[in-house]
Design a protein around this motif. Structure first.
Motif, PDB file in Angstrom:
ATOM      1  N   LEU A  59       0.829  -1.207   0.000  1.00  0.00           N
ATOM      2  CA  LEU A  59       0.000   0.000   0.000  1.00  0.00           C
ATOM      3  C   LEU A  59       0.865   1.259   0.000  1.00  0.00           C
ATOM      4  O   LEU A  59       0.498   2.264  -0.595  1.00  0.00           O
ATOM      5  CB  LEU A  59      -0.926   0.007   1.218  1.00  0.00           C
ATOM      6  N   ARG A  60       2.009   1.161   0.685  1.00  0.00           N
ATOM      7  CA  ARG A  60       2.951   2.275   0.703  1.00  0.00           C
ATOM      8  C   ARG A  60       4.352   1.684   0.819  1.00  0.00           C
ATOM      9  O   ARG A  60       4.623   0.855   1.672  1.00  0.00           O
ATOM     10  CB  ARG A  60       2.668   3.197   1.888  1.00  0.00           C
ATOM     11  N   GLU A  61       5.216   2.115  -0.050  1.00  0.00           N
ATOM     12  CA  GLU A  61       6.602   1.630  -0.040  1.00  0.00           C
ATOM     13  C   GLU A  61       7.328   2.157   1.199  1.00  0.00           C
ATOM     14  O   GLU A  61       6.959   3.192   1.756  1.00  0.00           O
ATOM     15  CB  GLU A  61       7.348   2.118  -1.298  1.00  0.00           C
ATOM     16  N   ALA A  62       8.340   1.435   1.592  1.00  0.00           N
ATOM     17  CA  ALA A  62       9.190   1.908   2.685  1.00  0.00           C
ATOM     18  C   ALA A  62       9.977   3.127   2.215  1.00  0.00           C
ATOM     19  O   ALA A  62      10.310   3.244   1.033  1.00  0.00           O
ATOM     20  CB  ALA A  62      10.141   0.793   3.111  1.00  0.00           C
ATOM     21  N   ILE A 117      11.042   4.481   7.566  1.00  0.00           N
ATOM     22  CA  ILE A 117       9.620   4.184   7.730  1.00  0.00           C
ATOM     23  C   ILE A 117       9.336   2.916   6.926  1.00  0.00           C
ATOM     24  O   ILE A 117       9.605   2.857   5.731  1.00  0.00           O
ATOM     25  CB  ILE A 117       8.736   5.339   7.207  1.00  0.00           C
ATOM     26  N   SER A 118       8.812   1.894   7.610  1.00  0.00           N
ATOM     27  CA  SER A 118       8.575   0.621   6.926  1.00  0.00           C
ATOM     28  C   SER A 118       7.367   0.690   6.006  1.00  0.00           C
ATOM     29  O   SER A 118       6.502   1.551   6.134  1.00  0.00           O
ATOM     30  CB  SER A 118       8.430  -0.522   7.921  1.00  0.00           C
TER      31      SER A 118
END
Length: 138
Positions: free
Chosen positions: A61-64, A73-74
């Motif tokens: 959903l969101r890349e690190a 941020i993971s």
């Protein structure tokens, strides 16, 4: 009655102890089924589907990333592969429990279906029958 005495009476009731044993055995059985699914069932299925490891199936959903302050941020992911494995675990456990309950119900039906033999006559009834028979002969 003190709180400790009440708790002791509660904890030592037969059904509480039986429930505790069932929970412990159920937990161990759950780990066995999880191992069977993860280590025996899913690898061949993943191989048949082109070498897919179900644990790695996910939607990102969101890349690190690294924020401006330099903190890492993971990534945020939906791990649907793990969900598939958990569903297979559940289905296997539910099927086995169904089979056990079904077998128990059949055993109970067989026990209920057996006719109970009539009770043997009491000593008094035997004596009365003997007296009756003697009176018939006289």
């Amino acid at each position: 009655m003190t709180f400790i005495k009440e708790f002791k009476e509660f904890a030592l009731r037969g059904n509480v102890v039986d429930l505790a044993i069932a929970v412990i055995i159920g937990g161990a059985f759950g780990r066995i089924v999880t191992s069977m699914v993860n280590d025996i069932i899913m690898p061949p299925i993943g191989l048949a589907l082109g070498g897919v490891d179900f644990k790695d199936l996910m939607v990102v959903l969101r890349e690190a990333y690294i924020d401006p302050a330099g903190e890492s941020i993971s990534a945020v992911t939906l791990n649907y592969g793990n969900f598939i494995q958990q569903v297979v675990d559940f289905l296997i456990i539910a099927f086995i429990i169904f089979m056990i309950i079904r077998s128990m119900a059949r055993l109970q039906k067989k026990e209920e279906a057996k006719p109970t033999p009539p009770p043997a006559p009491s000593r008094e009834e035997k004596l009365l029958e003997e007296i009756r028979d003697l009176l018939k002969r006289s």
